[in-house]
Design an enzyme around this catalytic site. Sequence first.
Site, short mmCIF file in Angstrom:
data_model
loop_
_atom_site.label_atom_id
_atom_site.label_comp_id
_atom_site.label_asym_id
_atom_site.label_seq_id
_atom_site.Cartn_x
_atom_site.Cartn_y
_atom_site.Cartn_z
N GLY A 154 0.81 -1.14 0.28
CA GLY A 154 0.02 0.07 -0.08
C GLY A 154 1.10 0.95 0.09
O GLY A 154 1.97 1.37 -0.45
N ILE A 156 2.28 2.42 2.23
CA ILE A 156 4.25 2.83 3.35
C ILE A 156 4.60 2.07 2.63
O ILE A 156 6.28 1.64 2.51
CB ILE A 156 3.37 2.23 4.60
CG1 ILE A 156 2.40 3.44 5.03
CG2 ILE A 156 5.00 2.67 5.68
CD1 ILE A 156 2.17 2.54 6.82
N THR A 235 7.63 -3.45 10.81
CA THR A 235 7.04 -1.29 10.93
C THR A 235 5.77 -1.61 11.26
O THR A 235 4.63 -0.87 11.32
CB THR A 235 7.46 -0.58 10.60
OG1 THR A 235 7.00 -1.08 8.68
CG2 THR A 235 9.31 -1.29 10.43
N ARG A 237 2.67 -4.89 12.62
CA ARG A 237 2.11 -4.99 13.52
C ARG A 237 2.64 -6.34 14.09
O ARG A 237 2.68 -7.09 13.49
CB ARG A 237 0.14 -5.26 13.60
CG ARG A 237 -0.67 -4.29 13.39
CD ARG A 237 -0.88 -3.48 14.99
NE ARG A 237 -1.24 -1.75 14.47
CZ ARG A 237 -0.51 -0.92 14.33
NH1 ARG A 237 0.37 -0.53 14.08
NH2 ARG A 237 -1.87 0.19 14.68
N GLU A 266 3.58 -4.80 23.13
CA GLU A 266 4.67 -4.11 23.67
C GLU A 266 4.24 -3.34 24.88
O GLU A 266 3.15 -3.08 25.16
CB GLU A 266 3.81 -2.61 22.70
CG GLU A 266 4.53 -2.48 20.73
CD GLU A 266 3.88 -2.42 19.94
OE1 GLU A 266 3.25 -1.87 20.00
OE2 GLU A 266 4.19 -2.72 18.96
N HIS A 285 8.31 0.84 18.77
CA HIS A 285 7.49 1.61 17.58
C HIS A 285 7.45 3.25 16.93
O HIS A 285 6.07 3.57 17.81
CB HIS A 285 5.79 0.73 18.16
CG HIS A 285 4.45 1.33 16.99
ND1 HIS A 285 3.61 -0.26 17.76
CD2 HIS A 285 3.95 1.50 16.68
CE1 HIS A 285 2.60 0.35 17.16
NE2 HIS A 285 3.05 1.88 15.67
N GLY A 287 7.80 4.00 14.20
CA GLY A 287 6.81 4.27 12.32
C GLY A 287 6.89 5.76 12.57
O GLY A 287 7.13 5.95 11.45
C1 8YV Z 1 0.87 4.67 16.00
C2 8YV Z 1 0.76 3.31 14.31
O1 8YV Z 1 2.09 5.52 16.82
O2 8YV Z 1 -0.92 4.31 13.13
C3 8YV Z 1 -0.60 3.10 13.13
O3 8YV Z 1 -1.07 2.61 12.98
O4 8YV Z 1 1.01 2.54 14.64
C4 8YV Z 1 1.24 4.08 14.88
O5 8YV Z 1 1.74 5.72 13.69
C5 8YV Z 1 -0.01 4.08 16.93
O6 8YV Z 1 -0.53 3.65 16.84
C6 8YV Z 1 -0.08 5.35 18.07
O7 8YV Z 1 -1.88 5.63 17.20
#
Ligand code: 8YV
Length: 324
Positions: A154, A156, A235, A237, A266, A285, A287
């Site tokens: 997708g 990313i 990166t 889940r 986590e 986490h 990202g």
């Molecule tokens: C967030 C993420 O840091 O957007 C997502 O799905 O995993 C990360 O960008 C996290 O979910 C906190 O909201």
Amino acid sequence: MKILITRKIPQKGIQLLEEAGHTLTIHSETVTLTKTELINLAKQHDAVVSVGGNQLDSNFFEQCNHLKCIALMSVGYDNVDINAANLYKIPVSNTSDVLSKATSDIAFLLMLAVSRNAFNMHKKIEQGSWKNFEPTADLGIELYGKTLGVFGLGRIGIELAKKAKAAYEMKIIYHNRKRNEEAEDLIGATYVSFDELLAQSDVISIHANLSDETREIFDKTAFSKMKSSALFINTARGAVHNEKDLIEAIQSKTIWGAGLDVTNPEPMDKTNPLLNLPNVCVLPHIGSATVETRDQMALMAARNIIAALNNQKMPQVINKEVYD
Ligand code: 8YV
């Protein structure tokens, strides 16, 4: 209207909501609300900005079916029971796209760090166990001309593929539920079966949503089909891979190594063997964790809430069907 924000978010988002005339309750940045606390608080509000992994399950929606909308400050929505949201016609939005560049940077960083065993080399210096130059020791793997396999191509994945092509002229293959022809044209990626992805990739990078289909799809069987020189990067889940099987695959040299920005659970326990294995790099986490991206995520969540509370469609709604 009254809006609950489940964790402190960047000021830009808060300011936008306040300027729109809403009253905000901002929960602590460091303490996670329990399911019951979240329900009790949400009952006193018209809308929720959900930050992090709040479990918005069927019980939450049943108890909080008065909510006008929910804006997630994340692109992933595996923590939300969308069917339950649909049942009560509650629109839910996410923050797609704005974090693609930052998250793909972390995938790229992990790919390079794992290929050169960077984190462990840092540790060696820290521990005083790096003594002198050894021509045959501490050798990494080069990425030039290698094959990057994207699982879940997708936005990313596309951003990562662009970087991998520009930096290392990597060949891009991918596996999705359905073909992404637009991405194929954009980055010259080739669609392959899951087994072909496992067999042909030098680096596999995960960018799929967590779902019943993808939960622990990277298990012992999958790792056994990968090259012994392969890098596994996640990166997306943590539950997309089986952690025990990953540890075993690295210890038995079934694969070369792994770079993880996501783990299950986590935070990862500090005694986890992955933290001491060679060719493994683990991050907490991060990202989307840049000033620019988090500002954009907060603004996007705020704009979605403002639209919904003005009886307009949320621009980044996930469950479009609620508007039918
Ligand atoms: C967030 C993420 O840091 O957007 C997502 O799905 O995993 C990360 O960008 C996290 O979910 C906190 O909201």
